[in-house]
Design a protein around this motif. Sequence first.
Motif, PDB file in Angstrom:
ATOM      1  N   UNK A 107       0.871  -1.193   0.000  1.00 53.62           N
ATOM      2  CA  UNK A 107       0.000   0.000   0.000  1.00 53.62           C
ATOM      3  C   UNK A 107       0.896   1.227   0.000  1.00 53.62           C
ATOM      4  N   UNK A 108       0.323   2.408  -0.222  1.00 51.77           N
ATOM      5  CA  UNK A 108       1.140   3.626  -0.212  1.00 51.77           C
ATOM      6  C   UNK A 108       1.683   3.845   1.192  1.00 51.77           C
ATOM      7  N   UNK A 109       2.970   4.174   1.273  1.00 51.59           N
ATOM      8  CA  UNK A 109       3.630   4.287   2.582  1.00 51.59           C
ATOM      9  C   UNK A 109       3.010   5.400   3.419  1.00 51.59           C
ATOM     10  N   UNK A 110       2.979   5.172   4.739  1.00 51.96           N
ATOM     11  CA  UNK A 110       2.465   6.202   5.666  1.00 51.96           C
ATOM     12  C   UNK A 110       3.529   7.292   5.852  1.00 51.96           C
ATOM     13  N   UNK A 111       3.092   8.454   6.337  1.00 54.61           N
ATOM     14  CA  UNK A 111       4.042   9.547   6.619  1.00 54.61           C
ATOM     15  C   UNK A 111       5.097   9.076   7.613  1.00 54.61           C
ATOM     16  N   UNK A 127      15.283  15.116   2.199  1.00 52.95           N
ATOM     17  CA  UNK A 127      14.101  14.606   2.906  1.00 52.95           C
ATOM     18  C   UNK A 127      13.033  14.307   1.853  1.00 52.95           C
ATOM     19  N   UNK A 128      11.782  14.092   2.296  1.00 52.79           N
ATOM     20  CA  UNK A 128      10.778  13.720   1.308  1.00 52.79           C
ATOM     21  C   UNK A 128      10.481  14.884   0.373  1.00 52.79           C
ATOM     22  N   UNK A 129      10.427  14.604  -0.920  1.00 55.75           N
ATOM     23  CA  UNK A 129      10.057  15.613  -1.922  1.00 55.75           C
ATOM     24  C   UNK A 129       8.722  15.203  -2.560  1.00 55.75           C
ATOM     25  N   UNK A 130       8.056  16.146  -3.219  1.00 50.38           N
ATOM     26  CA  UNK A 130       6.752  15.845  -3.828  1.00 50.38           C
ATOM     27  C   UNK A 130       6.895  15.009  -5.085  1.00 50.38           C
TER      28      UNK A 130
END
Length: 291
Positions: free
Chosen positions: A181-185, A228-231
């Motif tokens: 599934x899509x990863x959680x934050x 870090x996380x990018x869009x």
Amino acid sequence: MATLNTLKFTKMHGAGNDFVVLDNCAGQLDLSPGLIKRLADRHFGVGADQILIVESSDLADFKYRIFNADGQEVQQCGNGARCFAQYVFDKGLTQKNQITVETLAGIIQPELIKHNWVKVNMGPAQLNPGKVPFIAEGLSSRKVGGLTQYKLPVDSGSDLEELWVGVASMGNPHVVILLDQTASDDLVQRLGATLESHPRFPERVNVGFLHIVDRSRVHLRVYERGVGETLACGTGACAAAVVGMKMGLIAERVDVVKAGGTLTIEWSGQQDSDVFMTGPAQTVFEGEFYL
Ligand SMILES: N[C@H](CCC[C@H](N)C(=O)O)C(=O)O
């Protein structure tokens, strides 16, 4: 009144992965980590995931340098490559729709399909762990389709104690985790930070969380090295698509859906064949930075 030193820049994004673009064809910019970090800072500077530099080249139409928000120069940036092509065309630095661009990862070929829509030949993916680089020695491994996965012991503070991962390079290092599934934050932040600086990745690594919806559509989140996380992450989309295709789970053409937009990745699956990425490139504003 003393004239303030200022730096003209262009703010752009590719599917929400955002950039400050600087023209350094005259070769006069001092690209210190200090300046890069100031430009990228979202409070004390302009704010960006990466700083992209346009330079002249003896090997190609242009040279393209990429700096992460932490100041480190890196080998490749896919979303940035699309913005680079749009930028040099809009600024009249080229009249060509298809250009060659020298990067630390080799020559890539962006093509303006139409305004704000660019297709890039990103060159070949590299799946040999030593070339990522990834230290695989001593790890359990298994074959899934044509891909070798490695069992990576992690202490991510989540319930994941070990992890089967795929590794790939698009000139820059990527590790790909396949989820149902899509990863959680929380998972992206915790595991992304843990893996980004994992000792088995000597140059650190970009961490992709891949959820395969069907053979031609996947969801991807990327915790990027040095940011870090990018869009969105262009090379991350290429790496995740290649890993999924090698596993036999994804078709040769796939839409990679990310928070900031969708990229289309095409790869024949042949060893050393080039990976193609298509997606948006948007100019947001022009500005002047006070040094
Ligand atoms: N963070 C990456 C560079 C930018 C990649 C990403 N923004 C892309 O679009 O490919 C690295 O350290 O290798």
